[in-house]
Design an enzyme around this catalytic site. Structure first.
Site, PDB file in Angstrom:
ATOM      1  N   ASP A  70      35.993  79.014   8.123  1.00 29.12           N
ATOM      2  CA  ASP A  70      35.430  78.058   9.070  1.00 29.12           C
ATOM      3  C   ASP A  70      36.576  77.246   9.661  1.00 29.12           C
ATOM      4  O   ASP A  70      37.111  76.339   9.018  1.00 29.12           O
ATOM      5  CB  ASP A  70      34.428  77.146   8.363  1.00 29.12           C
ATOM      6  N   ASN A 103      38.363  81.613  20.911  1.00 30.08           N
ATOM      7  CA  ASN A 103      37.035  81.872  21.454  1.00 30.08           C
ATOM      8  C   ASN A 103      35.934  81.085  20.749  1.00 30.08           C
ATOM      9  O   ASN A 103      34.953  80.692  21.376  1.00 30.08           O
ATOM     10  CB  ASN A 103      36.733  83.373  21.349  1.00 30.08           C
ATOM     11  N   SER A 154      37.412  78.594  27.970  1.00 28.18           N
ATOM     12  CA  SER A 154      36.799  77.366  28.461  1.00 28.18           C
ATOM     13  C   SER A 154      35.419  77.697  29.008  1.00 28.18           C
ATOM     14  O   SER A 154      34.704  78.537  28.458  1.00 28.18           O
ATOM     15  CB  SER A 154      37.696  76.713  29.517  1.00 28.18           C
ATOM     16  N   SER A 155      35.032  77.086  30.098  1.00 26.32           N
ATOM     17  CA  SER A 155      33.713  77.311  30.679  1.00 26.32           C
ATOM     18  C   SER A 155      33.680  76.812  32.115  1.00 26.32           C
ATOM     19  O   SER A 155      34.343  75.824  32.457  1.00 26.32           O
ATOM     20  CB  SER A 155      32.644  76.582  29.864  1.00 26.32           C
ATOM     21  N   TYR A 168      29.812  69.537  25.295  1.00 23.89           N
ATOM     22  CA  TYR A 168      30.370  70.872  25.530  1.00 23.89           C
ATOM     23  C   TYR A 168      31.356  70.874  26.695  1.00 23.89           C
ATOM     24  O   TYR A 168      32.510  71.287  26.551  1.00 23.89           O
ATOM     25  CB  TYR A 168      29.244  71.866  25.797  1.00 23.89           C
ATOM     26  N   LYS A 172      35.447  71.314  26.469  1.00 19.92           N
ATOM     27  CA  LYS A 172      36.098  72.404  27.194  1.00 19.92           C
ATOM     28  C   LYS A 172      37.087  71.866  28.233  1.00 19.92           C
ATOM     29  O   LYS A 172      38.143  72.458  28.480  1.00 19.92           O
ATOM     30  CB  LYS A 172      35.040  73.295  27.860  1.00 19.92           C
TER      31      LYS A 172
END
Length: 284
Positions: A70, A103, A154-155, A168, A172
């Site tokens: 983890d 990731n 990232s996003s 979130y 990111k």
């Protein structure tokens, strides 16, 4: 036709790679000759990780190591590196990490007024702290000739300003900022870039509440490559496109962009965010 083994003999560590997009990323590198570390967090994912490792070794003639750690825990990233070294170091103790793909991440879709402190912290620990600590642990083993490649996932939501994404999108966005810092600090060792996916075919979208789907539709409809293609795309993908406003990206499409950032020919690119969203968010 089998892909060229452009990563032959290199070692790639991909976090969160026992399933979904991470597993597809791991296979992208394995199929192109890289030895891979398949990192995952929970005991329930052990059968999947072990099956992936066996598949990679059998089909692609590479070495693959499942590592259940983890990485959101403070000592997790160092454990991943230590496990990789114990398995992949040669008889003389030589060990090198060529590729890292950060990731693993968690999505925390809470409104600002409902923001839970513990969930906020957990999101930060996995999405921000873990990549930083993994790279820190890997530094002694990165190449010294600029041939290393680090890709942070990232996003597109960092540019969209999507509702309920304080945690979130915030984490990111922080990862993108740290990418630019690391690109400078690690310039003699590795390039450091981000890939910012938009909607992906992970199954997540199909289970979203209707309110969330409706909120995302205006963004999705602006995606130039998002129009579904009957007869080319699966019927499931065509139906989903009608539901959310565009077809999500196939996982191998996005993994291919991660792979591009890791090619030897990509050595003149660092500190960038590469869009992997069908044009739904233009980045530079």
């Amino acid at each position: 036709m089998a892909p060229f083994r452009v990563f032959d003999g290199k070692l790639a560590i991909i976090t969160g790679s026992s399933r979904s997009f991470g597993a597809v990323c791991a296979e992208h590198f394995a199929s192109r000759g890289a030895n891979v570390v398949i990192n995952y967090a929970t005991e329930g994912s052990t059968p999947q990780a072990e099956a992936l490792a066996k598949k990679f070794e059998t089909e692609y003639n590479v070495k693959a190591l499942p590592v259940r750690v983890d990485i959101s825990k403070p000592d997790g990233p160092q454990k991943v590196v230590d496990a990789a070294k114990a398995h992949f170091a040669d008889a003389a103790g030589k060990f090198q990490i060529d590729i890292i793909v950060n990731n693993a991440a968690t999505v925390n879709a809470q409104s600002l007024e409902d923001l839970d402190l513990d969930l906020f912290q957990a999101t930060f620990d996995l999405n921000c702290r873990a990549p930083a600590l993994l790279i820190k642990a890997a530094i002694p083993y990165l190449p010294t000739d600029r041939s290393g490649r680090i890709v942070n996932i990232s996003s597109a939501c960092t540019t969209w300003g999507v509702w309920w994404q304080t945690s979130y999108a915030g984490t990111k966005g922080a990862l993108e900022a740290m990418t630019r810092v690391w690109a400078r600090e690690l310039a003699e060792r590795a390039t450091v870039n981000c890939v910012g996916p938009g909607p992906m075919d992970t199954g997540l979208y199909a289970g979203l509440p209707e309110e969330t789907k409706e909120a995302l539709k205006p963004f999705n409809k602006l995606t130039p490559l998002g129009k579904a293609r009957p007869g080319i795309d699966t019927q499931e993908m065509v139906s989903l496109a009608e539901d959310i406003g565009c077809r999500p990206g196939y996982l191998d499409e996005v993994a291919g962009i991660v792979g591009i950032a890791c090619l030897p020919e990509s050595g003149w690119m660092t500190g960038t965010v590469m869009g992997a969203n069908g044009g739904g968010a233009f980045v530079r």
